[in-house]
Design a protein around this motif. Structure first.
Motif, PDB file in Angstrom:
ATOM      1  N   GLN A  94     -10.188  35.698   2.437  1.00  6.28           N
ATOM      2  CA  GLN A  94      -9.214  34.613   2.500  1.00  6.28           C
ATOM      3  C   GLN A  94      -8.974  34.136   3.936  1.00  6.28           C
ATOM      4  O   GLN A  94      -8.695  32.958   4.166  1.00  6.28           O
ATOM      5  CB  GLN A  94      -7.889  35.055   1.863  1.00  6.28           C
ATOM      6  CG  GLN A  94      -7.941  35.142   0.345  1.00  6.28           C
ATOM      7  CD  GLN A  94      -6.626  35.603  -0.237  1.00  6.28           C
ATOM      8  OE1 GLN A  94      -6.006  36.556   0.260  1.00  6.28           O
ATOM      9  NE2 GLN A  94      -6.170  34.950  -1.301  1.00  6.28           N
ATOM     10  N   VAL A  95      -9.097  35.055   4.886  1.00  9.65           N
ATOM     11  CA  VAL A  95      -8.856  34.670   6.288  1.00  9.65           C
ATOM     12  C   VAL A  95     -10.172  34.514   7.052  1.00  9.65           C
ATOM     13  O   VAL A  95     -10.181  34.456   8.285  1.00  9.65           O
ATOM     14  CB  VAL A  95      -7.939  35.700   6.995  1.00  9.65           C
ATOM     15  CG1 VAL A  95      -6.568  35.722   6.347  1.00  9.65           C
ATOM     16  CG2 VAL A  95      -8.554  37.093   7.008  1.00  9.65           C
ATOM     17  N   ASP A  96     -11.277  34.457   6.299  1.00  2.00           N
ATOM     18  CA  ASP A  96     -12.590  34.181   6.880  1.00  2.00           C
ATOM     19  C   ASP A  96     -12.959  35.191   7.975  1.00  2.00           C
ATOM     20  O   ASP A  96     -13.395  34.825   9.073  1.00  2.00           O
ATOM     21  CB  ASP A  96     -12.608  32.753   7.455  1.00  2.00           C
ATOM     22  CG  ASP A  96     -14.031  32.203   7.587  1.00  2.00           C
ATOM     23  OD1 ASP A  96     -14.900  32.650   6.814  1.00  2.00           O
ATOM     24  OD2 ASP A  96     -14.260  31.370   8.469  1.00  2.00           O
TER      25      ASP A  96
ATOM     26  N   ARG B 121      -6.168  36.274  12.617  1.00  2.00           N
ATOM     27  CA  ARG B 121      -6.591  36.353  11.218  1.00  2.00           C
ATOM     28  C   ARG B 121      -6.172  37.673  10.571  1.00  2.00           C
ATOM     29  O   ARG B 121      -5.802  37.706   9.396  1.00  2.00           O
ATOM     30  CB  ARG B 121      -8.105  36.142  11.117  1.00  2.00           C
ATOM     31  CG  ARG B 121      -8.488  34.661  11.202  1.00  2.00           C
ATOM     32  CD  ARG B 121      -9.985  34.471  11.176  1.00  2.00           C
ATOM     33  NE  ARG B 121     -10.578  34.772  12.476  1.00  2.00           N
ATOM     34  CZ  ARG B 121     -11.870  34.992  12.668  1.00  2.00           C
ATOM     35  NH1 ARG B 121     -12.710  34.972  11.640  1.00  2.00           N
ATOM     36  NH2 ARG B 121     -12.340  35.226  13.878  1.00  2.00           N
TER      37      ARG B 121
ATOM     38  N   ILE C 215      -2.557  37.230   9.766  1.00  2.00           N
ATOM     39  CA  ILE C 215      -2.351  36.388   8.591  1.00  2.00           C
ATOM     40  C   ILE C 215      -2.649  37.180   7.315  1.00  2.00           C
ATOM     41  O   ILE C 215      -1.908  37.104   6.328  1.00  2.00           O
ATOM     42  CB  ILE C 215      -3.238  35.127   8.674  1.00  2.00           C
ATOM     43  CG1 ILE C 215      -2.772  34.237   9.832  1.00  2.00           C
ATOM     44  CG2 ILE C 215      -3.189  34.338   7.362  1.00  2.00           C
ATOM     45  CD1 ILE C 215      -3.733  33.110  10.174  1.00  2.00           C
ATOM     46  N   ALA C 216      -3.750  37.959   7.333  1.00  2.00           N
ATOM     47  CA  ALA C 216      -4.075  38.802   6.181  1.00  2.00           C
ATOM     48  C   ALA C 216      -2.959  39.798   5.902  1.00  2.00           C
ATOM     49  O   ALA C 216      -2.619  40.072   4.734  1.00  2.00           O
ATOM     50  CB  ALA C 216      -5.394  39.534   6.433  1.00  2.00           C
TER      51      ALA C 216
ATOM     52  N   THR D   5     -13.171  27.724  11.133  1.00  2.00           N
ATOM     53  CA  THR D   5     -12.451  28.845  10.529  1.00  2.00           C
ATOM     54  C   THR D   5     -11.077  28.402  10.054  1.00  2.00           C
ATOM     55  O   THR D   5     -10.616  28.789   8.971  1.00  2.00           O
ATOM     56  CB  THR D   5     -12.314  30.001  11.543  1.00  2.00           C
ATOM     57  OG1 THR D   5     -13.598  30.393  11.991  1.00  2.00           O
ATOM     58  CG2 THR D   5     -11.615  31.200  10.910  1.00  2.00           C
ATOM     59  N   GLU D   6     -10.421  27.593  10.872  1.00  2.00           N
ATOM     60  CA  GLU D   6      -9.106  27.076  10.497  1.00  2.00           C
ATOM     61  C   GLU D   6      -9.197  26.303   9.185  1.00  2.00           C
ATOM     62  O   GLU D   6      -8.346  26.452   8.297  1.00  2.00           O
ATOM     63  CB  GLU D   6      -8.555  26.181  11.605  1.00  2.00           C
ATOM     64  CG  GLU D   6      -7.227  25.542  11.257  1.00  2.00           C
ATOM     65  CD  GLU D   6      -6.793  24.537  12.315  1.00  2.00           C
ATOM     66  OE1 GLU D   6      -5.603  24.192  12.321  1.00  2.00           O
ATOM     67  OE2 GLU D   6      -7.639  24.102  13.096  1.00  2.00           O
TER      68      GLU D   6
ATOM     69  N   ILE E  83      -9.363  28.691   6.250  1.00  2.00           N
ATOM     70  CA  ILE E  83      -8.086  29.354   5.959  1.00  2.00           C
ATOM     71  C   ILE E  83      -7.101  28.370   5.331  1.00  2.00           C
ATOM     72  O   ILE E  83      -6.335  28.720   4.424  1.00  2.00           O
ATOM     73  CB  ILE E  83      -7.495  29.978   7.235  1.00  2.00           C
ATOM     74  CG1 ILE E  83      -8.447  31.033   7.807  1.00  2.00           C
ATOM     75  CG2 ILE E  83      -6.138  30.622   6.947  1.00  2.00           C
ATOM     76  CD1 ILE E  83      -8.007  31.611   9.132  1.00  2.00           C
TER      77      ILE E  83
ATOM     78  N   THR F 287      -7.634  28.224   1.807  1.00  2.00           N
ATOM     79  CA  THR F 287      -6.997  29.367   1.143  1.00  2.00           C
ATOM     80  C   THR F 287      -5.521  29.107   0.917  1.00  2.00           C
ATOM     81  O   THR F 287      -4.973  29.389  -0.160  1.00  2.00           O
ATOM     82  CB  THR F 287      -7.178  30.644   1.991  1.00  2.00           C
ATOM     83  OG1 THR F 287      -8.559  30.960   2.077  1.00  2.00           O
ATOM     84  CG2 THR F 287      -6.437  31.817   1.371  1.00  2.00           C
TER      85      THR F 287
END
Length: 577
Positions: free
Chosen positions: A449-451, A481, A484-485, A508-509, A512, A515
């Motif tokens: 989910q947070v790549d 990240r 955030i996870a 990447t942003e 996310i 997600t």
């Protein structure tokens, strides 16, 4: 010492009263055995003087003295082991009490107090208290018991000589009072300097990369040495006072011994005292002089412990500014937040939020933008009650935040701060730190989910890779990240992201954000950012300026208005081009 500080110490004394009594019992037996030895010397000398002693009788006296000496040593060992064990227990209990209390204190406390000084109080100051509660307590018990018992025995041997022994005592008591007054002030300064050294070292070690990048090692070393030598100078002042006091006490002891030899010799010559009694008198004097010499050390330990206890009590006496008086438990549904005329400012600063009114609907994705210092972070920190507004109130699902218990409220809020603090554990442990254990957590799914999958592949231990202090082995984007996870792992009702994408690249942003879009409706998202491109899919964008909401609406709507949002958006697009 403050009454509250002493009451806190008495609490621990009472808790371990039976163990202390056992230690006191061993001390009485040990000191009693030792104090009996000069008396048997008296009997032996007097029997020799009278001519009634023979080899067998002297062997009996020698055997008794040997047994008493061995018994004294054994009991002193048991006393020391018992009391020192207790002092260590008290130190652990107090450290646990301090740490537990620190976990309850509000943000304003940590803004005013340096972490290095707090660590010093938990270690150096508690060490001083432990020393007094252990060795200090032993010295107090032995001194009191030996002085009382010694005085009784010396009075029994000769009342007249005993009064000569008392001549230097008033001078000694005056010296004690003067010494205690000065040494307390010194120990307060010494403990404070230890806190400064600890804080300086902690800060410099944490920022070692910056120090090296700017080649400031010589200046940092000089700063550390300056603190060290100031501490050394103050410590040497205490050593000087202690040495003067100890030398003075030894001189008074020598004068007391002179009085006893002169007065005791006259009594023996006059036939009012036996030679054995004079020998015993001298033995008791030697036994009493050493505790009196140790009184200087004891007083220094007492003043150090007193200063330390006051510093510890400053922490324990601090009440959290945010009171946990609520009992309501929030449910699992997406949170609704209502800010009603909220005014807030950090301590000693002007208000950063001024009459803010905002209604965030359940499951809504709200973006918050504005210039630096406009109050965005303050708004974010008010949601989990890290701070309290000075005026107005914030409602969560229709009820004021204060009616919820802090633990239950914060368990429903995922919060990612600007700093993205990580613990010196593995990636897995950091993500699981935010886990709601009633639901469990799927680490692999969160990483996707947070790549973060590709990054994990480069670590030899994968998600079990240790990341060092504050995640030092990770890049800024990787740390964000993981943070955030960790927040998503809570399965929160409200997710607050405070500029949490600042170190993450655009691709990447974007992943996310996708997600987060998939989570829309399942939780409420408050997304604070300086990247306007991230807000295109937000349900609503709120623009804050000087602590007030000046614009609100969807991305296209705000662009069409041509206001602050439109201007800031165009400036950012121009910079990127």
């Amino acid at each position: 010492m403050e009454t509250k500080s002493m009451a806190r110490l008495k609490k621990y004394l009472w808790k371990y009263r039976y163990r202390y009594l056992l230690g006191a019992f061993f001390m009485f037996l040990g000191s009693g055995s030792g104090m009996a030895i000069p008396w048997f010397f008296k009997l032996a000398v007097d029997s020799i003087k009278r001519g009634s002693a023979d080899t067998h009788k002297l062997m009996v006296y020698a055997g008794i003295i040997t047994v008493l000496a061995i018994a004294s040593g054994i009991f002193f060992f048991l006393q020391r082991s018992t009391i020192v064990n207790l002092s260590r227990r008290i130190e652990c209990d107090m450290r646990d009490e301090i740490f537990s209390h620190l976990l309850t204190l509000s943000q304003d406390f940590y803004k005013k107090n340096k972490s290095g000084d707090l660590l010093s109080r938990m270690n150096n100051d508690l060490g001083s208290i432990r020393m007094f509660m252990g060795f200090g307590f032993i010295t107090i018990l032995r001194t009191i018991f030996m002085v009382v018992l010694g005085a009784i025995l010396m009075l029994k041997l000769s009342t007249r000589v005993f009064f000569y022994f008392l001549i230097p005592v008033p001078i000694f008591l005056v010296a004690v009072k003067l010494f205690m007054r000065k040494i307390h002030e010194l120990w307060e300064n010494i403990q404070r300097m230890l806190g400064d050294i600890t804080e300086f070292a902690r800060e410099q070690i944490s920022g070692i990369r910056i120090t090296r990048a700017y080649t400031r090692e010589p200046e940092i070393r000089r700063g550390f040495n300056d603190l060290q030598w100031r501490y050394f100078a103050e410590s040497m002042r205490s050593v000087k006072y202690f040495g003067v006091f100890e030398g003075f006490a030894m001189s008074l002891g020598g004068i007391g011994e002179l009085f006893i030899i002169w007065a005791g010799g006259r009594e023996v010559i006059a036939g009012r005292m036996t030679l054995g009694a004079l020998v015993a008198y001298h033995g008791y004097l030697m036994m009493l002089i050493w505790p009196l010499f140790g009184l200087g050390w004891l007083l220094a330990q007492w003043e150090r412990a007193r200063a330390s206890l006051e510093r510890v009590d400053q922490i324990l006496a601090t009440e959290p500014s945010i009171k946990d008086t609520g009992t309501l438990q929030p449910d699992d549904r997406p949170g609704e937040l209502v800010f009603k005329d909220v005014w807030f400012g950090y301590e000693n600063s002007k208000s950063v939020l001024e009459g803010l009114n905002l209604n965030i609907k359940p499951g809504e994705f709200v973006g918050i933008v504005g210039k630096i210092g406009c109050g965005k972070t303050a708004l974010a920190e008010l949601v989990p009650r890290l701070w309290e507004p000075q005026k107005g109130e914030i409602l969560y699902n229709g009820y004021p935040l204060r009616v919820y218990s802090l633990k239950s409220l914060r368990s429903r809020i995922g919060f990612v701060t600007q700093e993205c603090f990580l613990f010196s554990r593995s990636i897995r442990a950091n993500i699981e730190f935010g886990e709601n254990k009633a639901r469990g957590v799927n680490i692999e799914r969160l990483i996707q989910q947070v790549d973060l999958e590709k990054d994990i592949e480069h670590f030899t231990k994968g998600v079990d890779q240790e990341i060092g202090e504050r995640g030092i082995t990770l890049s800024g984007g990787q740390k964000q990240r993981v943070a955030i996870a960790r927040a998503i792992a809570k399965n929160p009702s409200v997710l607050v992201l405070d500029d949490s994408f600042s170190s993450i690249d655009a691709d990447t942003e974007k992943n996310i954000i996708e997600t987060l879009k998939a989570l829309k409706g399942k939780l409420t998202i408050i997304f604070i950012t300086h990247r306007f491109s991230s807000l295109v899919n937000a349900d609503r964008i709120v623009v804050i300026d000087d602590g007030k909401i000046v614009e609100s609406g969807a991305h296209e709507e705000l662009l069409a208005k041509g206001g602050i949002y439109s201007r800031l958006f165009e400036e950012q697009m121009a910079e990127e081009q």
